[in-house]
Design a protein around this motif. Structure first.
Motif, short mmCIF file in Angstrom:
data_model
loop_
_atom_site.label_atom_id
_atom_site.label_comp_id
_atom_site.label_asym_id
_atom_site.label_seq_id
_atom_site.Cartn_x
_atom_site.Cartn_y
_atom_site.Cartn_z
N ARG A 142 21.66 -4.22 90.07
CA ARG A 142 22.99 -4.32 88.67
C ARG A 142 24.64 -4.28 89.01
N ARG A 143 23.80 -2.54 89.16
CA ARG A 143 25.78 -2.05 88.98
C ARG A 143 26.30 -1.63 90.11
N TYR A 193 34.97 11.93 88.38
CA TYR A 193 35.79 11.85 89.01
C TYR A 193 36.85 9.95 88.95
N PRO A 194 38.26 10.21 88.79
CA PRO A 194 38.32 8.90 88.77
C PRO A 194 38.31 7.90 89.74
N VAL A 222 28.88 5.31 84.15
CA VAL A 222 29.71 5.52 85.32
C VAL A 222 29.36 4.40 86.52
N PRO A 223 29.94 4.13 87.28
CA PRO A 223 29.02 3.12 88.12
C PRO A 223 28.56 3.70 89.68
N PRO A 224 27.59 3.55 90.09
CA PRO A 224 26.67 4.46 91.15
C PRO A 224 28.30 4.21 92.14
N MET A 225 28.43 5.74 93.22
CA MET A 225 29.11 5.25 94.27
C MET A 225 29.57 4.37 95.15
N ASP A 276 24.52 8.06 83.48
CA ASP A 276 24.64 7.93 81.93
C ASP A 276 25.24 8.52 81.56
N LEU A 277 25.75 9.18 81.78
CA LEU A 277 26.54 10.26 80.38
C LEU A 277 27.29 10.78 80.36
#
Ligand SMILES: Cc1ncc(COP(=O)(O)O)c(C=O)c1O
Length: 405
Positions: A90-91, A187-188, A221-224, A214-215
């Protein structure tokens, strides 16, 4: 014949250092002398009054009552693996349940993978500062940490070009902790993309420690791996932080879909067989957490953001201390300008003995002792944090005045 000679331990024990807990022995002495200790050393939200969501507790209770008290499959129960796979898919990280392994926290996942991929003498790229489990596990398996620097003057960002230059034929993995402990940085996307490109190009697994995913205060933040699902990425997380159940030791790893990782996955599963399973009933909380009510998360993030703001404004008001504002999790890594010859550990121990405030010295996370970094966990209530930082301010003023003479 009786002997009192101590029974020796293996040499690897001396390389296994976990400063976050080791320093507690000092705190106990201070407590025994009658002083109140404020524990800012360990990232456990439960200790500070945050509560595990009730539906997760019910799921574990139900599992126990329904007799799920035997050994679980070594890779974990299917509903938990399905829930992790669905969540990551989903992510943006498409993964099937057969590439998910349920582990005793993120910690066990890290240990299983490093054990599966690194021989003695192999190199693993580790951030500096780092979460200390990485160096501790490498000490255990005889592999070598090669530290890549994160720059406090650039918001604690790593430099991908420097990382690429550090790769050698013995490099076996690149560890990325994002969002980060101990710095609280996120990280951007351009940096994340470069790190993934490097791992992909050199065919090195990127171990993505996403336990704080999630924090981030701005939202999850989406998974890398969502940036490039075919890169060799293994994602790690758990119920410990965002789901407020660190004592349950319920975590997971998801091995990216590329065939390049098939042997690593098989190796991890072999190792997982040897330890039988992670804590069975707690595995039932994973689908409950990932598919159920997550309304606690927004409140938790807001509480963290408030505490981060108090931390930055109070610490940056202290002459001689500077801290980079965290954007996720519950850690900050301030720097105190120490006079020559004084170490971060001296500062932290002296702070503890004088005020009862327990932080961890930066060298426990692999920064240089003379650089004067220390980590604070800011999970205490805003009122208590203000009190604590007032103690830190008074102490630091005296300490710097005394030690610069
Ligand atoms: C970056 C990082 N990775 C892993 C862990 C271990 O988490 P778990 O409780 O899931 O084993 C922690 C705990 O503080 C952490 O900060």
């Amino acid at each position: 014949m009786r002997t009192t000679a101590a029974i020796p331990v293996a040499r690897r024990i001396s390389g296994f250092v976990y400063a976050i807990r080791n320093i507690v022995a000092e705190a106990r002495k201070v407590e025994a002398a009658g002083q109140k200790v404020r524990y800012l050393n360990i990232g456990d939200p439960i200790t500070f009054g945050f509560k595990t969501p009730p539906h997760m507790i019910e799921a574990v209770e139900r599992a126990m009552r329904d007799s799920h008290n035997g050994y679980a499959p070594s890779v974990g129960i299917l509903p938990a693996r399905e829930a992790v796979a669905a969540e990551l898919t989903r992510r943006g990280m498409p993964v099937t349940p057969d590439r998910v392994v349920i582990t005793s926290g993120t910690s066990e996942g890290i240990e299983l993978v490093l054990t599966a991929i690194a021989e003695g003498g192999d190199e693993v790229l580790i951030p500096s500062p780092t979460y200390p489990l990485y160096t501790a596990v490498l000490a255990k398996i005889g592999a070598v940490p090669v530290f890549y620097r994160k720059d406090p003057t650039a918001g604690w960002m790593p430099d991908p070009e420097e990382i690429e230059r550090q790769i050698t034929p013995r490099t076996r993995a690149l560890v990325v902790i994002d969002p980060n402990n101990p710095t609280g940085a996120t990280y951007p996307e351009p940096i994340r993309r470069r790190l993934i490109e490097i791992a992909d190009k050199h065919n090195i697994p990127l171990l993505a420690d996403e336990v704080y995913g999630d924090l981030a205060y701005e939202g999850p933040v989406p998974p890398m791996a969502s940036l490039y699902p075919d890169a060799p990425i293994i994602s790690f997380s758990s119920l410990s932080k965002a789901y407020l159940a660190p004592g349950w030791r319920a975590g997971w790893m998801a091995v990216g879909r590329t065939e390049r990782l098939d042997e690593v996955l098989a190796g991890v599963k072999k190792l997982a067989d040897g330890r039988l399973c992670s804590t069975g009933p707690m595995e039932y909380a994973i689908p409950a957490a990932l598919n159920g009510d997550r309304s606690h998360e927004a409140g938790f993030r807001a509480a963290l953001r408030e505490r981060a703001e108090i931390t930055v404004s109070c610490l940056n008001a202290i002459p001689g201390i500077h801290t980079v504002a965290p954007t996720a999790a519950f850690y900050a890594m301030p720097q105190v300008q120490l006079p020559a010859g004084v170490t971060d550990e001296t500062y932290v121990l002296s702070l503890l003995r004088t005020t009862g405030v327990l932080c961890v010295h930066g060298s426990g996370f692999a920064t240089r002792p003379e650089d004067g970094f220390f980590r604070v966990v800011f999970l205490a209530s805003p009122g208590e944090l203000s009190e604590i930082y007032a103690l830190v301010a008074d102490f630091t003023k005296d300490f710097l005045a005394r030690s610069s003479h």
